[in-house]
Design a protein around this motif. Structure first.
Motif, mmCIF file in Angstrom:
data_model
loop_
_atom_site.group_PDB
_atom_site.id
_atom_site.type_symbol
_atom_site.label_atom_id
_atom_site.label_comp_id
_atom_site.label_asym_id
_atom_site.label_seq_id
_atom_site.Cartn_x
_atom_site.Cartn_y
_atom_site.Cartn_z
ATOM 1 N N TYR A 142 -9.609 -3.118 9.757
ATOM 2 C CA TYR A 142 -8.664 -2.197 10.379
ATOM 3 C C TYR A 142 -7.262 -2.245 9.776
ATOM 4 N N ARG A 143 -7.118 -2.912 8.637
ATOM 5 C CA ARG A 143 -5.772 -3.033 8.055
ATOM 6 C C ARG A 143 -5.260 -1.663 7.649
ATOM 7 N N SER A 144 -3.961 -1.469 7.703
ATOM 8 C CA SER A 144 -3.371 -0.153 7.433
ATOM 9 C C SER A 144 -3.486 0.201 5.954
ATOM 10 N N ASP A 145 -3.396 1.498 5.659
ATOM 11 C CA ASP A 145 -3.504 1.959 4.277
ATOM 12 C C ASP A 145 -2.410 1.359 3.404
ATOM 13 N N SER A 146 -1.180 1.325 3.899
ATOM 14 C CA SER A 146 -0.074 0.819 3.090
ATOM 15 C C SER A 146 -0.236 -0.671 2.812
ATOM 16 N N GLU A 147 -0.692 -1.412 3.801
ATOM 17 C CA GLU A 147 -0.905 -2.847 3.624
ATOM 18 C C GLU A 147 -2.007 -3.107 2.604
ATOM 19 N N ILE A 148 -3.075 -2.331 2.690
ATOM 20 C CA ILE A 148 -4.185 -2.487 1.762
ATOM 21 C C ILE A 148 -3.779 -2.091 0.347
ATOM 22 N N ALA A 149 -2.993 -1.030 0.215
ATOM 23 C CA ALA A 149 -2.558 -0.589 -1.115
ATOM 24 C C ALA A 149 -1.724 -1.677 -1.799
ATOM 25 N N TRP A 150 -0.838 -2.318 -1.050
ATOM 26 C CA TRP A 150 -0.002 -3.372 -1.622
ATOM 27 C C TRP A 150 -0.857 -4.594 -1.984
ATOM 28 N N TYR A 151 -1.755 -4.972 -1.100
ATOM 29 C CA TYR A 151 -2.653 -6.097 -1.374
ATOM 30 C C TYR A 151 -3.498 -5.809 -2.611
ATOM 31 N N GLY A 152 -4.001 -4.582 -2.716
ATOM 32 C CA GLY A 152 -4.801 -4.208 -3.882
ATOM 33 C C GLY A 152 -4.007 -4.275 -5.173
ATOM 34 N N LYS A 153 -2.742 -3.846 -5.115
ATOM 35 C CA LYS A 153 -1.896 -3.921 -6.308
ATOM 36 C C LYS A 153 -1.663 -5.371 -6.717
ATOM 37 N N LEU A 154 -1.363 -6.231 -5.738
ATOM 38 C CA LEU A 154 -1.159 -7.640 -6.049
ATOM 39 C C LEU A 154 -2.421 -8.261 -6.643
ATOM 40 N N LEU A 155 -3.564 -7.878 -6.099
ATOM 41 C CA LEU A 155 -4.822 -8.453 -6.562
ATOM 42 C C LEU A 155 -5.175 -7.979 -7.968
ATOM 43 N N SER A 156 -5.051 -6.671 -8.214
ATOM 44 C CA SER A 156 -5.301 -6.154 -9.569
ATOM 45 C C SER A 156 -4.365 -6.800 -10.575
ATOM 46 N N LYS A 165 -8.284 -3.911 -13.178
ATOM 47 C CA LYS A 165 -9.394 -3.705 -12.263
ATOM 48 C C LYS A 165 -8.928 -2.817 -11.113
ATOM 49 N N HIS A 166 -9.710 -1.784 -10.827
ATOM 50 C CA HIS A 166 -9.360 -0.853 -9.764
ATOM 51 C C HIS A 166 -10.041 -1.262 -8.466
ATOM 52 N N PHE A 167 -9.657 -0.593 -7.375
ATOM 53 C CA PHE A 167 -10.253 -0.932 -6.090
ATOM 54 C C PHE A 167 -10.513 0.313 -5.260
ATOM 55 N N ILE A 168 -11.374 0.140 -4.256
ATOM 56 C CA ILE A 168 -11.618 1.153 -3.246
ATOM 57 C C ILE A 168 -11.363 0.505 -1.889
ATOM 58 N N ALA A 169 -11.098 1.325 -0.875
ATOM 59 C CA ALA A 169 -10.775 0.803 0.451
ATOM 60 C C ALA A 169 -11.536 1.563 1.520
ATOM 61 N N ASP A 170 -11.938 0.844 2.547
ATOM 62 C CA ASP A 170 -12.621 1.434 3.693
ATOM 63 C C ASP A 170 -11.576 1.870 4.714
ATOM 64 N N THR A 171 -11.544 3.170 5.009
ATOM 65 C CA THR A 171 -10.595 3.711 5.987
ATOM 66 C C THR A 171 -11.321 4.272 7.208
ATOM 67 N N SER A 172 -12.563 3.861 7.423
ATOM 68 C CA SER A 172 -13.369 4.470 8.482
ATOM 69 C C SER A 172 -12.809 4.225 9.878
ATOM 70 N N ARG A 173 -12.119 3.099 10.091
ATOM 71 C CA ARG A 173 -11.707 2.766 11.466
ATOM 72 C C ARG A 173 -10.270 2.236 11.541
ATOM 73 N N ASN A 174 -9.461 2.506 10.538
ATOM 74 C CA ASN A 174 -8.127 1.903 10.501
ATOM 75 C C ASN A 174 -7.010 2.860 10.894
ATOM 76 N N GLY A 175 -7.362 3.965 11.557
ATOM 77 C CA GLY A 175 -6.342 4.953 11.902
ATOM 78 C C GLY A 175 -5.257 4.434 12.827
ATOM 79 N N GLN A 176 -5.570 3.447 13.647
ATOM 80 C CA GLN A 176 -4.578 2.843 14.537
ATOM 81 C C GLN A 176 -4.190 1.435 14.102
ATOM 82 N N GLY A 177 -4.616 1.047 12.912
ATOM 83 C CA GLY A 177 -4.314 -0.293 12.432
ATOM 84 C C GLY A 177 -5.100 -1.358 13.179
ATOM 85 N N PRO A 178 -4.800 -2.629 12.927
ATOM 86 C CA PRO A 178 -5.541 -3.717 13.568
ATOM 87 C C PRO A 178 -5.178 -3.871 15.044
#
Length: 399
Positions: free
Chosen positions: A239-253, A294-307
């Motif tokens: 349920y992590r937010s899109d912005s949080e996941i995008a930043w984490y993905g950038k750090l990880l890549s 390395k690129h990434f994909i994210a699951d947004t199926s249930r994160n509309g309200q965040g965690p």
């Protein structure tokens, strides 16, 4: 029932269904492909058949003239989602099932997302326990998946929780770490089998930003063979937010690129660093272009309200990942994210299917947040399905 009453009932049912379908016309994303419809662009994502219990719930809502809820659930099921393959069949049957999904997607000029979920020791023998018996059985299963895909396009979400939850994390390993070493070898085998296929991209498990630090997950990805894969995925069933996941993905890549150039994962900034400090470090130490990372994909199926934030001091184990209340559908699936490192936003977890029977550290069997027992993992959860529709962000019914 008289003929007149039957006729009137049929008329009402048709009228209700028509109203629901009309309401959903504008709500279904343009890239969702209904059965028999060929997508206009090759970048469309595949929409598999809905869970039969979802269809039953929609019909029941129509029967009771709850048209907006029926339309919302219909919109949810008509949105592109992953197709899960979790073993339990012979290699021949697995090949046929994968072939059918990939063939159906190809006929619609759509890209299927295949979530493979059959790793030995799956989910630490907890809510979603199961998986292949051993490495030999797993390799035969992967070979069947490979044969089913062939040279047609497919994105593979390889074994959710397989690297963020290795055997050593849950007391399943021996002193030599044999089972964890086998886990890495199993994942690497799947990467080597599937990534070379002409149309296949393989993504490895990297958990999410509320779980492992960058410094911890990077060595696991490397051990699992991320160097030979397209990249990694984030936030599956979470349920992590899109912005949080995008930043984490950038750090990880960025950390993967830094290590590939000879650096140490321990030196990389993680998600707990101040953003400005982390960006300064990246600017000074990472020379690789985003296209070569390395690129990434994210699951947004249930994160509309965040965690979900559990009430303080109430539960000994709040299980904030397990059917949390008040969540909503998130951003609609797309292959056009606007982020040079993020290949897609996807609905990988099937929204409306339960995470398991959550007791949050109590004696159960009821979920104390809900006052009743949750369905078993993977079963349809009607109440949660409506929560996700009602709390969707963006809304399923934009004005």
């Amino acid at each position: 029932m008289t003929a007149r009453v039957r006729a009137r009932t049929r008329t009402l049912t048709v009228a209700a269904a028509t109203a629901a379908l009309a309401a959903v016309t504008a709500a279904v994303p343009a890239h969702a492909t209904a059965p028999g419809h060929q997508a206009a662009a090759p970048t469309a994502l595949f929409t598999p058949p809905a869970n039969p219990d979802a269809n039953a719930q929609i019909l029941d809502l129509l029967k009771h003239r709850q048209l907006k809820d029926a339309a919302g659930l219909l919109a949810m099921t008509l949105t592109p989602q992953a197709v899960w393959f979790d073993g339990g069949t012979s290699p021949a049957d697995t090949r046929k099932a994968v072939d059918k999904t990939v063939s159906d997607a190809a006929r619609r000029h759509a890209l299927p997302v295949l979530a493979l979920y059959n790793i030995p020791g799956r989910d630490c023998a907890q809510y979603s326990a199961g998986g292949a018996a051993d490495s030999a059985e797993y390799q035969a299963w992967i070979d069947a998946v490979k044969a089913g895909i062939g040279n047609r396009p497919a994105d593979v979400v390889l074994e959710p929780d397989s690297l963020a939850l290795v055997p050593s994390d849950c007391g399943m390993d021996d002193a030599q770490g044999t089972m964890t070493a086998q886990r890495y070898a199993q994942i690497h085998y799947a990467v080597d089998a599937l990534e070379p296929l002409a149309g296949t991209k393989v993504y490895l498990d990297a958990g999410h930003s509320g779980w492992h630090s960058i410094n911890d997950i990077v060595p696991r990805l490397i051990a699992g063979g991320v160097a030979d894969a397209t990249g990694f995925y984030l936030n599956i069933s979470n349920y992590r937010s899109d912005s949080e996941i995008a930043w984490y993905g950038k750090l990880l890549s960025s950390c993967l690129a830094y290590v590939s150039d000879g650096g140490a994962a321990t030196a990389c900034p993680n998600q707990y660093w101040p953003v400005n400090d982390a960006q300064t470090w990246l600017d000074a130490n990472v020379r690789t272009a985003p296209s070569a990372m390395k690129h990434f994909i994210a699951d947004t199926s249930r994160n509309g309200q965040g965690p979900w934030t559990p009430p303080a001091g109430v539960y000994s184990d709040a299980q904030d990942w397990c059917n949390p209340p008040g969540r909503g559908l998130g951003a609609r699936p797309t292959l056009n994210t606007g982020d040079p490192l993020q290949d897609a936003r996807l609905w990988v977890k099937i929204p409306g299917e339960s995470d398991g029977q959550c007791t949050r550290g109590t004696a159960g069997p009821a979920d104390p947040e809900r006052g009743y027992q949750d369905p078993a993992a993977g079963k349809w959860f009607p109440q949660q399905a409506l929560e996700l529709v009602h709390n969707a962000s963006p809304s399923l019914f934009p004005h």
